[in-house]
Design a protein around this motif. Structure first.
Motif, mmCIF file in Angstrom:
data_model
loop_
_atom_site.group_PDB
_atom_site.id
_atom_site.type_symbol
_atom_site.label_atom_id
_atom_site.label_comp_id
_atom_site.label_asym_id
_atom_site.label_seq_id
_atom_site.Cartn_x
_atom_site.Cartn_y
_atom_site.Cartn_z
ATOM 1 N N THR A 177 7.230 4.224 169.201
ATOM 2 C CA THR A 177 6.391 3.663 168.515
ATOM 3 C C THR A 177 5.674 3.228 167.843
ATOM 4 N N ALA A 178 5.374 1.729 168.250
ATOM 5 C CA ALA A 178 4.082 0.781 168.698
ATOM 6 C C ALA A 178 3.030 1.371 169.125
ATOM 7 N N SER A 179 3.472 2.398 170.379
ATOM 8 C CA SER A 179 1.926 2.736 170.679
ATOM 9 C C SER A 179 1.005 3.269 169.489
ATOM 10 N N TRP A 180 1.998 4.393 169.035
ATOM 11 C CA TRP A 180 1.539 5.323 167.957
ATOM 12 C C TRP A 180 0.698 4.355 166.851
ATOM 13 N N ASN A 181 1.766 3.380 166.988
ATOM 14 C CA ASN A 181 0.760 2.551 165.079
ATOM 15 C C ASN A 181 0.139 1.823 165.407
ATOM 16 N N THR A 182 -0.249 1.445 167.323
ATOM 17 C CA THR A 182 -1.463 1.172 167.233
ATOM 18 C C THR A 182 -2.587 1.661 167.533
ATOM 19 N N MET A 183 -3.120 2.367 167.587
ATOM 20 C CA MET A 183 -4.115 3.931 167.505
ATOM 21 C C MET A 183 -4.021 4.392 166.395
ATOM 22 N N ILE A 184 -3.453 3.985 165.596
ATOM 23 C CA ILE A 184 -3.416 4.530 163.749
ATOM 24 C C ILE A 184 -4.098 3.609 163.392
ATOM 25 N N SER A 185 -3.119 2.035 163.515
ATOM 26 C CA SER A 185 -3.779 1.258 162.531
ATOM 27 C C SER A 185 -5.190 0.817 163.268
ATOM 28 N N ALA A 188 -7.605 3.157 161.328
ATOM 29 C CA ALA A 188 -7.603 2.723 159.526
ATOM 30 C C ALA A 188 -8.404 1.971 159.862
ATOM 31 N N GLN A 189 -8.366 0.734 160.067
ATOM 32 C CA GLN A 189 -9.335 -0.115 160.038
ATOM 33 C C GLN A 189 -10.976 -0.010 160.207
ATOM 34 N N LYS A 190 -10.824 0.879 161.084
ATOM 35 C CA LYS A 190 -12.076 0.576 161.589
ATOM 36 C C LYS A 190 -13.376 2.727 160.885
ATOM 37 N N GLY A 191 -11.863 2.918 159.815
ATOM 38 C CA GLY A 191 -11.755 3.201 158.487
ATOM 39 C C GLY A 191 -11.931 5.357 159.531
ATOM 40 N N VAL A 192 -11.879 5.486 160.453
ATOM 41 C CA VAL A 192 -11.530 6.710 161.034
ATOM 42 C C VAL A 192 -10.242 6.948 159.975
ATOM 43 N N MET A 193 -10.432 7.735 158.868
ATOM 44 C CA MET A 193 -8.934 8.529 159.196
ATOM 45 C C MET A 193 -8.832 9.385 159.193
ATOM 46 N N LYS A 197 -4.932 10.430 160.130
ATOM 47 C CA LYS A 197 -4.134 11.725 159.447
ATOM 48 C C LYS A 197 -4.003 12.284 160.546
ATOM 49 N N GLU A 198 -4.811 12.910 162.053
ATOM 50 C CA GLU A 198 -4.676 13.825 162.513
ATOM 51 C C GLU A 198 -3.264 13.386 163.917
ATOM 52 N N LEU A 199 -3.590 11.992 164.195
ATOM 53 C CA LEU A 199 -2.353 11.264 165.288
ATOM 54 C C LEU A 199 -0.890 11.075 163.927
ATOM 55 N N PHE A 200 -1.365 10.669 162.858
ATOM 56 C CA PHE A 200 -0.265 10.736 161.831
ATOM 57 C C PHE A 200 0.965 11.335 161.795
ATOM 58 N N PHE A 201 0.048 13.136 161.467
ATOM 59 C CA PHE A 201 1.063 13.607 161.516
ATOM 60 C C PHE A 201 1.269 14.494 163.340
ATOM 61 N N ALA A 202 0.899 13.697 164.028
ATOM 62 C CA ALA A 202 1.685 14.085 165.452
ATOM 63 C C ALA A 202 2.241 13.550 166.018
ATOM 64 N N SER A 212 2.330 2.200 156.692
ATOM 65 C CA SER A 212 1.279 1.299 156.010
ATOM 66 C C SER A 212 0.094 1.062 156.369
ATOM 67 N N ALA A 213 -0.378 1.602 157.494
ATOM 68 C CA ALA A 213 -1.165 1.595 157.499
ATOM 69 C C ALA A 213 -2.257 2.961 157.617
ATOM 70 N N MET A 214 -1.403 4.125 157.265
ATOM 71 C CA MET A 214 -2.658 5.393 156.686
ATOM 72 C C MET A 214 -2.535 4.798 154.960
ATOM 73 N N ILE A 215 -1.530 3.387 154.374
ATOM 74 C CA ILE A 215 -2.447 3.747 152.875
ATOM 75 C C ILE A 215 -3.325 2.337 152.924
#
Length: 677
Positions: A177-185, A188-193, A197-202, A212-215
């Motif tokens: 889970t931390a791997s996915w969160n690190t990439m999604i976060s 999100a921090q770089k504004g590549v939403m 979002k694509e990674l979030f649903f996968a 929290s990262a997405m919001i």
């Protein structure tokens, strides 16, 4: 909703200023602050966390130690204890930011575990400039685990190398889970939403960090509707998500929705309080921000430099000097007394509240000054008309090796402007790009147009506007229009007003300034047409008013005020002053009575201007030896400026007036601006 109470219309009272802040108990000021999240009943402390989810939110694993063959149980225990001890020392060094010392311990270890390697690799998270070294270290790890991959992924994210991070993420053999969160976060921090979002649903299994990262990412990108959509859909909401939504609502001026969320939150932390306080101040509700800050202290929550920056900005906007001084005392009694950011915020507050000497003393006391500290002091000198001091400080800043930024040059050009140093200002403007590599921004051009315009070089100012590398904005033509009024250049004023109205058809400043130019030239028919045009276009003029703080009560005055409870004594004082001023040689400048009436009536209109009413009240209420500080929401008029010089000499009082342009320090019949403003 507003905290200020009013006596009729013009006496503003801030109840929170009745209670001295320094009497609040800040629990254990030298303890480690705010370690836990604060439940809504406010019984514990919390640590500030950023709105975006940090990329070092990694899973923790403890791999098995390598086999120590051919050794006795005693030797094995010795090696085991030595490894654990060394790992702890490495961790302490990494936490303190001392990567070099951690590496020395690591390199001297006879036996290293995966924990040892991971600990050193984590040290590179705070050193994005050493991504190559991190990669080499990662490649050497004998037995990589999930944590190893997650840390390396975070290193790529921290170095802003998102393409490599994405490629590396896809190559990770076992993702948790931390791997996915690190990439999604990171995305999100770089504004590549879109990709986030694509990674979030996968992602197979999401937790509160993921949501929290997405919001937070959508809030930072200004996509409030999508942030709301994700927030409402979130199965688990952390304090980070709630706080991000509060920040988003405040950012878009949705105050009531932010307040509702703040009340509904099951858990709050310091960042939540800071988001609310900053939101109030940014939305011109500084009194509400100060009220909430006071409440925060009452619950024993210790502020950080972010809290202080917002509340001191609120003090500046309200000109609440006494409240600001109390916050200063609070800082002195906390661990923030040596904090550069806190010190800089105090400097800015004192400058904006008209106490330049205290700001200068604070500046000298700051041990580690950054570029923001220098900018605050240079800007303070500029606002108070001490142009030469500002330029001297700028040269000192350069000599100490501090590289100026674009804000520094705004302050420098402002200093040249207020001091009438036209040629020097032009030199600094030209050298900004050539010598410092600072690209000129709209703010720099606005300063230059003002500099040239006030000096009467209107043709040069227009030529500069036409040479700008971007489309002129409203402030450019508003500044030019103000200069045209000073120099009574009707043709140029009409040009500036036309361009300003093309950019902003509802600009009250364009109508009012042009009408003032016509009035100064006694063209009353054109003044009437301008005023009728304002009515037809439903343009509302911002009413001028002045205010003064007396014993924590802010008294507001408008021109021709009829509602202040002590108006009789104020008028009596003004009539007395008028007689003394005229005996001393004062002649009212009827040009600034912008109404087509008789001379005697014009004199009475001038005598009842808001700044004169506030000063008369100050003379009655403020004890001798204490400067009278008056603040105005518009530029002080020429007649009031002349009159205040006479008043300062007659009453032997120091009078400080802040208008929208600068500070004026009146003393012994003179003004610090040298009649150039």
């Amino acid at each position: 909703m507003y905290l200020c109470l009013r006596n009729k219309r013009n006496q503003l009272f801030f109840p929170f200023l009745k209670t001295t802040i320094v009497t609040f108990t800040v629990q254990n000021p030298n303890a480690n602050p705010n370690l836990e999240a604060i439940p809504s009943n406010f019984t514990s402390h919390s640590q500030q966390t950023p709105h975006l989810v940090p990329t070092n939110n990694l899973a923790t694993k403890h791999p098995t130690l390598p086999a120590l063959d051919k050794t006795s149980p005693l030797d094995q225990q010795h090696y085991h204890n030595d490894i654990i001890s060394s790992n702890k020392i490495i961790t302490r060094y990494i936490r303190s930011g001392d990567l070099d010392s951690a590496l020395r311990v690591f390199n001297n270890m006879a036996v290293k575990t995966t924990v040892s390697w991971n600990s050193i690799l984590a040290g590179y998270l705070k050193r994005p400039d050493k991504i190559t070294e991190a990669q080499k270290l990662f490649d050497k790890i004998p037995e990589k685990d999930t944590v190893s991959y997650n840390i390396m992924l975070a290193c790529y994210v921290q170095s802003s190398d998102m393409e490599t991070a994405w490629s590396f993420f896809n190559s990770v053999p076992f993702k948790d889970t931390a791997s996915w969160n690190t990439m999604i976060s990171g995305l999100a921090q770089k504004g590549v939403m879109g990709k986030a979002k694509e990674l979030f649903f996968a992602m197979p299994e999401k937790n509160c960090v993921t949501w929290s990262a997405m919001i937070s990412g959508y809030v930072e990108c200004g996509e409030l509707e999508l942030a709301v959509e994700f927030f409402e859909a979130a199965t688990v909401k952390s304090v980070v998500a709630w706080t991000a939504m509060i920040s988003g609502y405040m950012k878009f001026g949705k105050i009531e929705k932010a307040e509702r969320l703040f009340k509904e939150m099951p858990v709050r932390n310091l960042v939540t309080w800071n988001a609310m306080i900053a939101g109030y101040v940014e939305n011109c509700l500084a009194e509400e921000g100060l009220r909430l800050f006071r409440m925060m202290l009452r619950f024993g929550i210790r502020p950080n430099h972010s809290s202080l920056s917002s509340v001191l900005l609120g003090c500046s906007e309200l000109s609440a000097l006494q409240f600001g001084k109390q916050v200063h005392q609070l800082v002195c009694k906390s661990l923030l007394r040596d904090d550069t950011t806190a010190g800089t915020s105090l400097i800015s507050m004192y400058c904006k509240c008209g106490v330049l000497d205290d700001a200068s003393k604070l500046f000298l006391e700051i041990k580690q000054k950054d570029v923001v500290s220098w900018n605050a002091m240079i800007s303070g000198y500029a606002q108070h008309g001490a142009g030469l001091k500002a330029l001297h400080l700028f040269e000192k800043m350069r000599n100490e090796g501090i590289r100026p930024d674009w804000i520094t040059f705004v302050a420098v050009l402002l200093a040249c402007n207020h001091a009438g140093l036209v040629d020097i200002g032009v030199q600094y403007f030209d050298s900004m790009v050539k010598d410092y590599g600072v690209e000129a921004r709209p703010d720099h051009y606005t300063c230059m147009v003002d500099l040239l315009g006030r000096a009467g070089k209107l043709v040069e100012a227009v030529h500069l506007i036409k040479k700008m590398p971007f489309k002129p904005h409203c402030a450019i033509f508003g500044t030019l229009l103000g200069a045209c009024r000073i120099h009574k250049n009707l043709e140029m004023a009409e040009f500036a007003a036309e361009n300003l109205l093309n950019l902003d058809p509802k600009s009250a400043a364009a109508y009012v300034q042009l009408a003032n130019v016509y009035a100064a030239m006694n063209k009353w028919d054109r003044v009437a047409r301008i005023r009728q045009s304002m009515k037809d276009n439903k343009v509302v003029k911002t009413p001028g008013y002045s205010w003064i703080e007396i014993k924590s009560v802010v008294h507001e005055f408008r021109s021709g005020d009829r509602l202040h409870p002590e108006l009789d004594s104020i008028h009596e004082k003004l009539n007395e002053l008028e007689k003394k001023m005229k005996l001393a040689g004062y002649v009212p400048d009827l040009e600034f009575a912008l109404h087509d009436v008789g001379e005697e009536q014009k004199e009475q209109l001038l005598l009842r201007h808001s700044e004169k009413l506030a000063i008369a009240f100050g003379l009655i209420k403020v004890p001798h030896g204490t400067p009278i500080r008056v603040f105005k929401n518009l530029r002080v008029c020429g007649d009031c400026h002349r009159a205040i010089k006479y008043i300062s000499a007659i009453e032997r009082r120091e009078i400080i007036v802040r208008d929208t342009v600068r500070f004026h320090h009146f003393k012994d019949g003179c003004c610090s601006c040298g009649d150039y403003w």
